[in-house]
Design a protein around this motif. Structure first.
Motif, PDB file in Angstrom:
ATOM      1  N   GLN A  98      18.742  49.844  53.643  1.00  0.00           N
ATOM      2  CA  GLN A  98      18.430  49.202  52.363  1.00  0.00           C
ATOM      3  C   GLN A  98      19.633  48.489  51.756  1.00  0.00           C
ATOM      4  O   GLN A  98      19.507  47.853  50.715  1.00  0.00           O
ATOM      5  N   GLY A  99      20.797  48.630  52.362  1.00  0.00           N
ATOM      6  CA  GLY A  99      21.991  47.969  51.855  1.00  0.00           C
ATOM      7  C   GLY A  99      22.523  48.560  50.559  1.00  0.00           C
ATOM      8  O   GLY A  99      23.129  47.851  49.759  1.00  0.00           O
ATOM      9  N   ILE A 100      22.301  49.845  50.355  1.00  0.00           N
ATOM     10  CA  ILE A 100      22.786  50.508  49.137  1.00  0.00           C
ATOM     11  C   ILE A 100      24.125  51.165  49.472  1.00  0.00           C
ATOM     12  O   ILE A 100      24.255  52.383  49.568  1.00  0.00           O
ATOM     13  N   SER A 101      25.128  50.326  49.667  1.00  0.00           N
ATOM     14  CA  SER A 101      26.417  50.803  50.164  1.00  0.00           C
ATOM     15  C   SER A 101      27.188  51.594  49.120  1.00  0.00           C
ATOM     16  O   SER A 101      27.983  52.479  49.483  1.00  0.00           O
ATOM     17  N   GLU A 102      26.995  51.320  47.854  1.00  0.00           N
ATOM     18  CA  GLU A 102      27.716  52.055  46.806  1.00  0.00           C
ATOM     19  C   GLU A 102      27.462  53.557  46.911  1.00  0.00           C
ATOM     20  O   GLU A 102      28.384  54.361  46.823  1.00  0.00           O
ATOM     21  N   VAL A 103      26.202  53.920  47.146  1.00  0.00           N
ATOM     22  CA  VAL A 103      25.849  55.334  47.269  1.00  0.00           C
ATOM     23  C   VAL A 103      26.328  55.866  48.620  1.00  0.00           C
ATOM     24  O   VAL A 103      26.864  56.967  48.706  1.00  0.00           O
ATOM     25  N   SER A 104      26.159  55.066  49.657  1.00  0.00           N
ATOM     26  CA  SER A 104      26.637  55.478  50.986  1.00  0.00           C
ATOM     27  C   SER A 104      28.128  55.755  50.986  1.00  0.00           C
ATOM     28  O   SER A 104      28.587  56.721  51.604  1.00  0.00           O
ATOM     29  N   ASP A 105      28.889  54.921  50.301  1.00  0.00           N
ATOM     30  CA  ASP A 105      30.338  55.086  50.281  1.00  0.00           C
ATOM     31  C   ASP A 105      30.752  56.422  49.663  1.00  0.00           C
ATOM     32  O   ASP A 105      31.758  57.002  50.060  1.00  0.00           O
ATOM     33  N   VAL A 106      29.965  56.895  48.699  1.00  0.00           N
ATOM     34  CA  VAL A 106      30.261  58.180  48.068  1.00  0.00           C
ATOM     35  C   VAL A 106      29.791  59.335  48.949  1.00  0.00           C
ATOM     36  O   VAL A 106      30.475  60.352  49.075  1.00  0.00           O
ATOM     37  N   LEU A 107      28.620  59.181  49.575  1.00  0.00           N
ATOM     38  CA  LEU A 107      28.024  60.277  50.341  1.00  0.00           C
ATOM     39  C   LEU A 107      28.574  60.417  51.764  1.00  0.00           C
ATOM     40  O   LEU A 107      28.583  61.514  52.308  1.00  0.00           O
ATOM     41  N   ARG A 108      29.014  59.323  52.354  1.00  0.00           N
ATOM     42  CA  ARG A 108      29.472  59.377  53.752  1.00  0.00           C
ATOM     43  C   ARG A 108      30.569  60.428  53.968  1.00  0.00           C
ATOM     44  O   ARG A 108      30.492  61.221  54.921  1.00  0.00           O
ATOM     45  N   PRO A 109      31.591  60.495  53.120  1.00  0.00           N
ATOM     46  CA  PRO A 109      32.608  61.541  53.335  1.00  0.00           C
ATOM     47  C   PRO A 109      32.044  62.957  53.233  1.00  0.00           C
ATOM     48  O   PRO A 109      32.621  63.894  53.800  1.00  0.00           O
ATOM     49  N   CYS A 110      30.924  63.106  52.542  1.00  0.00           N
ATOM     50  CA  CYS A 110      30.332  64.436  52.386  1.00  0.00           C
ATOM     51  C   CYS A 110      29.883  65.007  53.728  1.00  0.00           C
ATOM     52  O   CYS A 110      29.938  66.228  53.927  1.00  0.00           O
ATOM     53  N   GLN A 111      29.462  64.151  54.651  1.00  0.00           N
ATOM     54  CA  GLN A 111      29.099  64.662  55.971  1.00  0.00           C
ATOM     55  C   GLN A 111      30.305  65.305  56.645  1.00  0.00           C
ATOM     56  O   GLN A 111      30.192  66.381  57.232  1.00  0.00           O
ATOM     57  N   HIS A 112      31.443  64.677  56.537  1.00  0.00           N
ATOM     58  CA  HIS A 112      32.662  65.232  57.131  1.00  0.00           C
ATOM     59  C   HIS A 112      33.062  66.533  56.438  1.00  0.00           C
ATOM     60  O   HIS A 112      33.475  67.496  57.094  1.00  0.00           O
ATOM     61  N   ARG A 113      32.951  66.545  55.113  1.00  0.00           N
ATOM     62  CA  ARG A 113      33.321  67.754  54.373  1.00  0.00           C
ATOM     63  C   ARG A 113      32.345  68.897  54.653  1.00  0.00           C
ATOM     64  O   ARG A 113      32.747  70.060  54.683  1.00  0.00           O
ATOM     65  N   LEU A 114      31.070  68.589  54.872  1.00  0.00           N
ATOM     66  CA  LEU A 114      30.127  69.637  55.254  1.00  0.00           C
ATOM     67  C   LEU A 114      30.485  70.211  56.619  1.00  0.00           C
ATOM     68  O   LEU A 114      30.345  71.412  56.855  1.00  0.00           O
TER      69      LEU A 114
END
Length: 188
Positions: free
Chosen positions: A56-72
């Protein structure tokens, strides 16, 4: 990190036990393994949400959530290796800062909202509810074997972030929040 898994199956868990990073063998339904599994499930669901956000091209939210996968994944490591510490207070603060920015834009809730409106909104809420399940499993483990305060704060704050992310996704999609409507009270 070197190549650690030369074989995917080891047959060591066929009897219902698994090994932890500290060498202990525990039943596969041990609270520590339950917590690891719930964190892993959340990470997988978060991957689905991130894929949808990318489409959907909602990169603003992706940019915040992407590091969360690594932290999980780091949190899973902490759970698997009880003396290992990967998460720090700065990561909790990063989540809080994102929550504050998005909340300022959204304004206060005036009613309860349903996990609905679009596929991505519902998926963000599914991640939020999975984060709450992972948090409960971590708290159950914490009652038996103390976990770090930062790790417990992180999983709690992540569920808060996912709630606000669901709302901001709706805003970015132009989708109105679906407000809860109380059932009519039965007449006497």
């Amino acid at each position: 990190m070197g190549n650690r898994l030369s074989k995917i199956y080891t047959r060591t868990g066929d009897s219902g036990e698994t090994g932890l990073g500290d060498g202990r063998r525990v039943p596969k339904d041990h609270p520590r393994v339950e917590a690891i599994g719930e964190v892993d499930t959340l990470n997988s669901q978060l991957g689905l949400l991130l894929a949808g956000l990318a489409e959907q091209g909602i990169s603003e939210v992706s940019d915040v959530l992407r590091p969360c996968q690594h932290r999980l994944f780091d949190l899973g490591g902490e759970l698997a290796m009880p003396t290992y510490q990967a998460l720090d207070a700065q990561e909790v603060e990063r989540l809080e800062a994102a929550i504050d920015v998005w909340n300022d834009e959204l304004g206060p809730l005036k009613n309860f909202i349903l996990p609905s409106g679009s596929y991505l909104i519902a998926l963000a809420h599914a991640c939020r509810s999975q984060a709450r399940t992972a948090e409960r499993r971590c708290q159950q483990l914490n009652a038996l074997e103390p976990l770090s305060a930062v790790s417990l704060a992180y999983i709690n704050r992540l569920s808060d972030l996912l709630f606000v992310a669901a709302r901001i996704i709706g805003r970015r999609q132009g989708v109105s929040e679906v407000l809860w409507q109380a059932a009519a009270r039965p007449s006497a």
